[in-house]
Design a protein around this motif. Structure first.
Motif, PDB file in Angstrom:
ATOM      1  N   ARG A  46       0.830  -1.208   0.000  1.00 26.39           N
ATOM      2  CA  ARG A  46       0.000   0.000   0.000  1.00 26.39           C
ATOM      3  C   ARG A  46       0.867   1.263   0.000  1.00 26.39           C
ATOM      4  O   ARG A  46       0.482   2.283  -0.554  1.00 26.39           O
ATOM      5  N   GLY A  50       1.119   4.364  -2.886  1.00 22.29           N
ATOM      6  CA  GLY A  50       0.714   5.668  -2.377  1.00 22.29           C
ATOM      7  C   GLY A  50      -0.609   5.693  -1.634  1.00 22.29           C
ATOM      8  O   GLY A  50      -1.218   6.745  -1.486  1.00 22.29           O
ATOM      9  N   LEU A  51      -1.061   4.530  -1.142  1.00 22.86           N
ATOM     10  CA  LEU A  51      -2.291   4.533  -0.341  1.00 22.86           C
ATOM     11  C   LEU A  51      -1.983   4.799   1.121  1.00 22.86           C
ATOM     12  O   LEU A  51      -2.839   5.273   1.868  1.00 22.86           O
ATOM     13  N   ARG A  71       1.416  14.888  -5.787  1.00 28.81           N
ATOM     14  CA  ARG A  71       0.340  14.171  -6.454  1.00 28.81           C
ATOM     15  C   ARG A  71       0.775  13.648  -7.828  1.00 28.81           C
ATOM     16  O   ARG A  71       0.465  12.525  -8.199  1.00 28.81           O
ATOM     17  N   ARG A  75       0.891   9.808  -9.080  1.00 30.93           N
ATOM     18  CA  ARG A  75       0.197   9.371 -10.304  1.00 30.93           C
ATOM     19  C   ARG A  75       1.156   8.635 -11.230  1.00 30.93           C
ATOM     20  O   ARG A  75       0.817   7.610 -11.817  1.00 30.93           O
ATOM     21  N   GLY A  76       2.365   9.175 -11.331  1.00 26.91           N
ATOM     22  CA  GLY A  76       3.367   8.553 -12.186  1.00 26.91           C
ATOM     23  C   GLY A  76       3.714   7.151 -11.716  1.00 26.91           C
ATOM     24  O   GLY A  76       3.833   6.221 -12.523  1.00 26.91           O
ATOM     25  N   ARG A  78       1.782   5.194  -9.986  1.00 27.78           N
ATOM     26  CA  ARG A  78       0.620   4.311 -10.197  1.00 27.78           C
ATOM     27  C   ARG A  78       0.458   3.926 -11.667  1.00 27.78           C
ATOM     28  O   ARG A  78      -0.210   2.944 -11.978  1.00 27.78           O
ATOM     29  N   ASP A  79       1.065   4.722 -12.550  1.00 27.83           N
ATOM     30  CA  ASP A  79       1.078   4.343 -13.958  1.00 27.83           C
ATOM     31  C   ASP A  79       1.936   3.109 -14.170  1.00 27.83           C
ATOM     32  O   ASP A  79       1.754   2.380 -15.139  1.00 27.83           O
ATOM     33  N   ILE A  83      -1.486  -2.927  -8.393  1.00 26.04           N
ATOM     34  CA  ILE A  83      -1.655  -3.793  -7.234  1.00 26.04           C
ATOM     35  C   ILE A  83      -2.919  -4.626  -7.388  1.00 26.04           C
ATOM     36  O   ILE A  83      -3.932  -4.155  -7.904  1.00 26.04           O
ATOM     37  N   ILE A 102     -12.383  -0.235 -17.487  1.00 27.37           N
ATOM     38  CA  ILE A 102     -12.704   1.122 -17.033  1.00 27.37           C
ATOM     39  C   ILE A 102     -11.506   2.067 -16.994  1.00 27.37           C
ATOM     40  O   ILE A 102     -11.564   3.189 -17.521  1.00 27.37           O
ATOM     41  N   ALA A 103     -10.398   1.617 -16.373  1.00 31.37           N
ATOM     42  CA  ALA A 103      -9.250   2.530 -16.252  1.00 31.37           C
ATOM     43  C   ALA A 103      -8.572   2.802 -17.604  1.00 31.37           C
ATOM     44  O   ALA A 103      -8.260   3.950 -17.913  1.00 31.37           O
ATOM     45  N   LYS A 106     -11.071   5.336 -19.142  1.00 35.05           N
ATOM     46  CA  LYS A 106     -11.308   6.634 -18.493  1.00 35.05           C
ATOM     47  C   LYS A 106     -10.035   7.341 -18.055  1.00 35.05           C
ATOM     48  O   LYS A 106     -10.019   8.555 -17.929  1.00 35.05           O
ATOM     49  N   VAL A 107      -8.995   6.568 -17.767  1.00 34.54           N
ATOM     50  CA  VAL A 107      -7.759   7.202 -17.304  1.00 34.54           C
ATOM     51  C   VAL A 107      -6.778   7.377 -18.463  1.00 34.54           C
ATOM     52  O   VAL A 107      -6.235   8.456 -18.678  1.00 34.54           O
ATOM     53  N   ARG A 151      -7.666  -6.961 -14.414  1.00 39.90           N
ATOM     54  CA  ARG A 151      -7.829  -5.507 -14.317  1.00 39.90           C
ATOM     55  C   ARG A 151      -6.481  -4.822 -14.126  1.00 39.90           C
ATOM     56  O   ARG A 151      -6.201  -3.776 -14.728  1.00 39.90           O
ATOM     57  N   LEU A 155      -3.722  -2.234 -17.432  1.00 43.93           N
ATOM     58  CA  LEU A 155      -3.031  -0.944 -17.472  1.00 43.93           C
ATOM     59  C   LEU A 155      -1.580  -1.081 -17.918  1.00 43.93           C
ATOM     60  O   LEU A 155      -0.829  -0.112 -17.905  1.00 43.93           O
TER      61      LEU A 155
ATOM     62  N   VAL B 133      -5.712   3.704  -6.986  1.00 46.90           N
ATOM     63  CA  VAL B 133      -4.444   3.146  -7.478  1.00 46.90           C
ATOM     64  C   VAL B 133      -4.445   3.009  -8.999  1.00 46.90           C
ATOM     65  O   VAL B 133      -3.401   2.786  -9.600  1.00 46.90           O
ATOM     66  N   ASN B 135      -5.487   5.519 -10.763  1.00 43.64           N
ATOM     67  CA  ASN B 135      -5.449   6.926 -11.179  1.00 43.64           C
ATOM     68  C   ASN B 135      -6.793   7.489 -11.637  1.00 43.64           C
ATOM     69  O   ASN B 135      -6.839   8.489 -12.356  1.00 43.64           O
ATOM     70  N   LEU B 136      -7.884   6.839 -11.242  1.00 42.07           N
ATOM     71  CA  LEU B 136      -9.181   7.475 -11.465  1.00 42.07           C
ATOM     72  C   LEU B 136      -9.265   8.658 -10.494  1.00 42.07           C
ATOM     73  O   LEU B 136      -8.848   8.554  -9.345  1.00 42.07           O
ATOM     74  N   GLN B 140     -14.329  11.129 -10.739  1.00 45.53           N
ATOM     75  CA  GLN B 140     -14.611   9.980 -11.610  1.00 45.53           C
ATOM     76  C   GLN B 140     -15.054   8.790 -10.766  1.00 45.53           C
ATOM     77  O   GLN B 140     -15.997   8.080 -11.121  1.00 45.53           O
TER      78      GLN B 140
END
Ligand code: ATP
Ligand code: MG
Lengths: 244, 230
Positions: A46, A50-51, A71, A75-76, A78-79, A83, A102-103, A106-107, A151, A155, B133, B135-136, B140
């Motif tokens: 986690r 970054g959680l 931030r 984000r970088g 998490r790209d 997990i 979805i990601a 949408k992302v 899922r 990504l 995690v 990045n949503l 969103q």
């Protein structure tokens, strides 16, 4: 070092649960994290995504330190790190296929036709070719976990973090997932695996870290750590697990 | 009772009385719809503002909580007078209908904010983790997974709240807004029996409330998928 963790400490609301954790992963390497319940294995993962904010220490990807207070930096990260959670955490209002798509849609904003084809292929790979339209509450735990793996893969991450992904699987399905993981390893996927399945850990990982009470107590190749643990606590844990 | 009603009916249901009542229905609906429409919008805004997974600035969250806690606890009548005298003090002479609508907006916002909050909080935190995690963005996440899961919790009490707001518009008669209750009192004072005057608006209130309840049920059917309905 591709991913390196140096002196990581972290906790929840003032209680430290990780203390000075250090280890690293080479590109394409699979490292496993074992240890008793509550030892902090999930918390390490986690922190990486970054959680849980690191309180001390340094986490570096490809040699450059990640600033978890920024931030954009998170984000970088998490790209690149994906997990798979212990409790799957699938979106309950979405079908298996939508969970996977979805990601990317949408992302990442990848083209829909491509994303859907890729999502279907991923679900087929994890053995859920006939469950595209099923909602999480219509799937068994093992099936949900495999959707979660698909899922995470959707990504196209550089590193996969797996938190006890086999604990909910039926024995005959463990093999199937292992094959998926092996395939990923062959393609150079870097993985950090939390697992209590000794056979699984032995088979896939090049190194094993034993954690206890928030610290990494012992590190070594699986054969060494399982067959000849050097520390008392690792020995206790390994005998307990093997007796299962 | 029926005999009196029938005897009085031709004298009551005249063109002018109908125009008078129609104006009152219009004003009741304006307050109810504008009040609830804006209330839903602001209510969602307030719930989002106080959600820890969305807004990370604590003082903003406190302000939202303060607003909600204050305005859902004050009696609507006091709220009406509060709005009325506040604008008077500020030197604005606001139309009574506007005062009534603003009071309903304040009340509805705080009530619906609570409905939205309860719904958002009913969704397991691990859904936020999973979205984060990947990045949503928080909004969103709210739109794509949290609200869709929260509708079964949000909508039933919200429908009750909407009907309650329609009933609350009757209090605007106290500041002389020509709405249904005010109209009935006027007609009663002009010599029509209480039975026919209040009986008529009772039927109208019932029809409006019933329509809103039906609307709520149909929104619920659309937003809550079959397999998740209680
Ligand atoms: N959200 C949280 N808030 C407070 N404390 C937490 C939270 N999550 C975990 N902890 C505590 O942190 C410590 C480490 O938990 P963690 O989940 O990382 O352990 P773990 O090694 O993954 O255990 P398990 O094998 O049971 O999954 C435990 O003492 C746990 O009680
Ligand atoms: Mg864990």
């Amino acid at each position: 070092m591709f991913l390196s963790i140096d002196g990581l400490s972290a906790g929840y609301g003032g209680t430290r649960v990780l203390e000075d954790v250090s280890f690293s992963l080479e590109r394409g390497e699979i490292v496993s994290l074992i240890g008793p319940s509550g030892s902090g294995k999930s918390t390490v993962l986690r922190c990486l995504v970054g959680l849980v904010p690191p309180e001390a220490g340094r986490i570096a990807l490809d040699g450059s330190a990640v600033d978890y207070t920024s931030r954009a930096a998170v984000r970088g990260v998490r790209d690149r790190l994906a997990i798979v959670f212990q409790q799957y955490n699938l979106f309950q209002n979405m079908t298996a296929l939508d969970n996977v798509a979805i990601a990317p849609l949408k992302v990442k904003g990848w083209p829909k036709a491509e994303v859907m084809a890729d999502a279907k292929r991923l679900l087929d790979t994890v053995g859920l070719g006939d469950k595209h339209g099923a909602y999480p509450d219509q799937l068994s735990g093992g099936q949900q976990q495999r959707v979660a793996i698909a899922r995470a893969l959707a990504l196209k991450p550089d590193v996969l973090l797996l938190d006890e992904i086999t604990s909910a699987l039926d024995p005959e399905l463990v093999t199937e997932v292992l094959d998926t993981i092996r395939g990923l390893a062959a393609n150079g996927m870097t993985m950090l695996v939390v697992s209590h399945e000794m056979a699984f850990v032995r088979e896939v990982s090049s190194r094993v870290l034993f954690m206890d009470r928030g610290r990494v107590i012992e590190t070594g190749p699986p054969a060494e750590l399982f067959d000849a643990p050097r520390t008392e606590r690792a020995r206790d844990f390994v005998t307990k697990i093997l007796r299962h | 009772m029926f005999a009196t009603l029938i005897a009085e009916a031709p004298r009551f249901f005249t063109y002018w009385n109908m125009v008078f009542l129609a104006t009152a229905v219009g004003n009741t609906l304006v307050m109810a719809f504008a009040g609830c429409g804006l209330g839903l919008l602001f209510g969602l805004g307030l719930a989002v503002t106080r959600a820890e997974r969305i807004v990370h600035v604590a003082p903003l969250r406190w302000l939202a909580i303060l607003f909600v806690e204050v305005f859902r606890r004050i009696p609507v009548l006091v709220l009406l007078l509060f709005v009325f005298f506040t604008f008077q003090l500020l030197g604005f002479s606001l139309h009574a209908l506007a005062v009534g609508t603003i009071a309903i907006v304040l009340r509805a916002s705080s009530l619906f904010a609570e409905n939205f909050r309860a719904g958002i909080e009913s969704v397991h935190p691990n859904q936020w983790d999973a979205a984060e995690v990947m990045n949503l963005s928080p909004l969103q996440t709210l739109r794509l997974t949290v609200l869709p899961q929260a509708w079964p919790v949000i909508l039933p009490p919200m429908t009750i709240g909407l009907v309650g707001m329609i009933k609350a518009t009757s209090l605007a008669s106290q500041i002389s807004v020509l709405e249904l209750t005010f109209a009935a009192r006027q007609l009663n004072q002009r010599g029509f029996s209480a039975l026919i005057a209040f009986g008529t608006i009772l039927v109208i209130y019932f029809v409006i409330s019933w329509g809103v309840a039906r609307l709520g049920a149909s929104v619920e059917r659309r937003l809550v998928p079959q397999h998740r309905r209680a």
